[in-house]
Design a protein around this motif. Structure first.
Motif, PDB file in Angstrom:
ATOM      1  N   GLY A  94     -10.427   5.810  14.553  1.00 34.12           N
ATOM      2  CA  GLY A  94      -9.487   4.509  14.320  1.00 34.12           C
ATOM      3  C   GLY A  94      -9.671   3.911  12.470  1.00 34.12           C
ATOM      4  O   GLY A  94      -9.584   2.929  12.711  1.00 34.12           O
ATOM      5  N   VAL A  95      -9.949   4.890  11.660  1.00 35.45           N
ATOM      6  CA  VAL A  95     -10.167   4.312   9.688  1.00 35.45           C
ATOM      7  C   VAL A  95      -8.545   3.904   9.280  1.00 35.45           C
ATOM      8  O   VAL A  95      -7.716   4.903   9.723  1.00 35.45           O
ATOM      9  CB  VAL A  95     -11.317   4.935   9.412  1.00 35.45           C
ATOM     10  CG1 VAL A  95     -10.824   4.127   7.674  1.00 35.45           C
ATOM     11  CG2 VAL A  95     -12.678   5.132   9.697  1.00 35.45           C
ATOM     12  N   ARG A  96      -8.007   2.628   9.571  1.00 33.50           N
ATOM     13  CA  ARG A  96      -6.890   3.377   8.300  1.00 33.50           C
ATOM     14  C   ARG A  96      -6.970   3.740   6.909  1.00 33.50           C
ATOM     15  O   ARG A  96      -8.304   3.650   5.741  1.00 33.50           O
ATOM     16  CB  ARG A  96      -6.578   1.560   8.280  1.00 33.50           C
ATOM     17  CG  ARG A  96      -5.979   0.725  10.076  1.00 33.50           C
ATOM     18  CD  ARG A  96      -6.141  -0.937  10.153  1.00 33.50           C
ATOM     19  NE  ARG A  96      -7.383  -1.087   9.601  1.00 33.50           N
ATOM     20  CZ  ARG A  96      -7.122  -2.880   9.719  1.00 33.50           C
ATOM     21  NH1 ARG A  96      -6.452  -3.456   9.724  1.00 33.50           N
ATOM     22  NH2 ARG A  96      -8.786  -2.631   8.908  1.00 33.50           N
ATOM     23  N   MET A  97      -6.075   4.043   6.606  1.00 33.51           N
ATOM     24  CA  MET A  97      -6.185   4.444   5.308  1.00 33.51           C
ATOM     25  C   MET A  97      -4.327   4.918   4.778  1.00 33.51           C
ATOM     26  O   MET A  97      -3.281   4.629   5.110  1.00 33.51           O
ATOM     27  CB  MET A  97      -5.665   6.417   5.366  1.00 33.51           C
ATOM     28  CG  MET A  97      -7.495   7.010   5.723  1.00 33.51           C
ATOM     29  SD  MET A  97      -7.147   8.568   6.800  1.00 33.51           S
ATOM     30  CE  MET A  97      -6.324   8.245   8.574  1.00 33.51           C
ATOM     31  N   THR A  98      -4.512   4.510   2.929  1.00 33.43           N
ATOM     32  CA  THR A  98      -3.613   4.325   2.141  1.00 33.43           C
ATOM     33  C   THR A  98      -3.115   5.729   1.875  1.00 33.43           C
ATOM     34  O   THR A  98      -3.757   6.149   0.869  1.00 33.43           O
ATOM     35  CB  THR A  98      -4.039   3.200   1.472  1.00 33.43           C
ATOM     36  OG1 THR A  98      -3.989   1.809   2.126  1.00 33.43           O
ATOM     37  CG2 THR A  98      -2.163   2.924   0.763  1.00 33.43           C
ATOM     38  N   GLU A  99      -2.012   6.063   1.642  1.00 32.97           N
ATOM     39  CA  GLU A  99      -1.735   7.215   1.642  1.00 32.97           C
ATOM     40  C   GLU A  99      -1.474   7.892   0.308  1.00 32.97           C
ATOM     41  O   GLU A  99      -0.316   7.061   0.242  1.00 32.97           O
ATOM     42  CB  GLU A  99      -0.843   8.579   2.525  1.00 32.97           C
ATOM     43  CG  GLU A  99      -0.553  10.044   2.307  1.00 32.97           C
ATOM     44  CD  GLU A  99      -0.780  10.803   3.271  1.00 32.97           C
ATOM     45  OE1 GLU A  99       0.377  10.329   3.899  1.00 32.97           O
ATOM     46  OE2 GLU A  99      -0.706  12.216   2.684  1.00 32.97           O
ATOM     47  N   VAL A 100      -1.572   7.899  -1.145  1.00 31.35           N
ATOM     48  CA  VAL A 100      -1.693   7.717  -1.960  1.00 31.35           C
ATOM     49  C   VAL A 100      -0.582   8.519  -2.953  1.00 31.35           C
ATOM     50  O   VAL A 100      -0.012   8.526  -4.137  1.00 31.35           O
ATOM     51  CB  VAL A 100      -2.599   7.070  -2.459  1.00 31.35           C
ATOM     52  CG1 VAL A 100      -2.975   5.108  -3.044  1.00 31.35           C
ATOM     53  CG2 VAL A 100      -3.866   7.838  -3.249  1.00 31.35           C
ATOM     54  N   GLU A 101      -0.880   9.556  -2.723  1.00 32.57           N
ATOM     55  CA  GLU A 101       0.229  10.745  -2.935  1.00 32.57           C
ATOM     56  C   GLU A 101      -0.589  11.678  -1.565  1.00 32.57           C
ATOM     57  O   GLU A 101      -1.497  11.579  -0.597  1.00 32.57           O
ATOM     58  CB  GLU A 101      -0.353  11.130  -4.269  1.00 32.57           C
ATOM     59  CG  GLU A 101      -1.750  11.776  -3.944  1.00 32.57           C
ATOM     60  CD  GLU A 101      -2.014  12.935  -5.073  1.00 32.57           C
ATOM     61  OE1 GLU A 101      -1.750  13.991  -6.046  1.00 32.57           O
ATOM     62  OE2 GLU A 101      -1.748  12.149  -6.642  1.00 32.57           O
TER      63      GLU A 101
END
Ligand code: 48H
Ligand code: FE2
Length: 262
Positions: A94-101
């Protein structure tokens, strides 16, 4: 003002409950399936998968916190990089992530530490803080590592001569990070294990991640490495603040240990 009714309990009972339940835990901990040294990313991930598979796992952590090197992020910036396929593990907990590429993610260090710690605890891992592992136990015929020696970190820091307690285990995982402390002591005190430590190399992030994952695993009978301890023990490059290999090596070593101690 609303009245608040708080349950009253005296000091003696507070102490008795703490002592009784602590000692009950320790009676089980001294006979564990797996001892993991270090509550950093690789150790906690390994613990999470081992406990999920039903093993009795204890993590000894020298400090009073979770997360090892996660907390410091990159030069204290509160973000680290995760690369595929390690996001699978973070998604699972459940860790939120930002996909940067494509295949590259940025995560917040506080969320990463907190949720990895919570996932390990929820899976059944006992995490004991303020405990330092400073030696191993060994057995012959066949030659193997059979557990560890533990001491309070505060006692160690005081410099007092206090002997440790011993904890036996079917597998000991060195997840102590850059210094590979447990494998170092085993290599020095038990030359018959035939473990040489070439030491970690300077950074080469592109290749370091995969090398750490595939080289994590058994170092000697009963003794395993994950994370940066693997780089130290196998002479691999470092990678900087990218944490995919820490998670994936924890999962990989858990699979190896499960196969070996079945
Ligand atoms: C009890 C101990 C003992 C001991 C140490 O350093 P960690 O975060 O370990 P890893 O390998 O899971 O993660 C490494 C990562 O944080 C990192 O440094 C990276 C990716 N670096 C790349 C680069 O280029 O620099 O955690 C190890 C934990 C810490 O919490 C220590 O306090 C603890 O182990 N520990 N606990 N007894 N003898 N030695
Ligand atoms: Fe590091």
């Amino acid at each position: 003002m609303q009245e608040v009714k708080i349950k009253q309990i005296d000091e003696k009972k507070i102490s008795q409950y703490i002592i009784k339940y602590t000692m009950e835990d320790w009676m089980n901990i001294v006979d564990s399936d797996v001892v993991i040294v270090g509550a950093g990313p690789s150790g906690m991930t390994a613990g999470y998968y081992l406990a999920k598979a039903g093993k009795r796992v204890v993590v000894f952590e020298r400090r009073l916190s979770f997360g090892g090197g996660i907390g410091g992020g990159a030069m204290n910036f509160h973000k680290v990089v995760i690369e595929s396929p390690a996001e699978e593990i973070l998604k699972e907990i459940g860790v939120r992530m930002t996909e940067v590429e494509s295949g590259v993610f940025i995560v917040d260090t506080a969320e990463f530490m907190a949720k990895l710690g919570a996932a390990a605890v929820d899976a059944g891992v006992k995490i004991l803080h303020g405990v330092t592992v400073d030696d191993v136990i060994f057995r012959e015929d066949p030659l193997r590592v059979a557990g560890v020696a533990v001491e309070w970190t505060s006692t160690q820091m005081s410099g007092l001569h206090v002997d440790p307690l011993f904890v036996s285990a079917k597998a000991v995982l060195d997840a102590t990070g850059h210094d590979a402390e447990i494998i170092s002591v085993a290599s020095r005190k038990l030359p018959e294990l035939n473990v040489q430590i070439p030491g970690e190399k300077s950074a080469y992030s592109e290749i370091a991640e995969e090398l750490v994952v595939v080289n994590s695993g058994k170092v000697a009978e009963g003794l395993y490495s994950s994370g940066m301890a693997t780089a130290e023990v196998r002479g691999l490059p470092r990678m900087g603040p990218i944490f995919g290999a820490m998670l994936l090596s924890g999962r990989k070593v858990a699979e190896d240990i499960l196969r070996d101690i079945r």
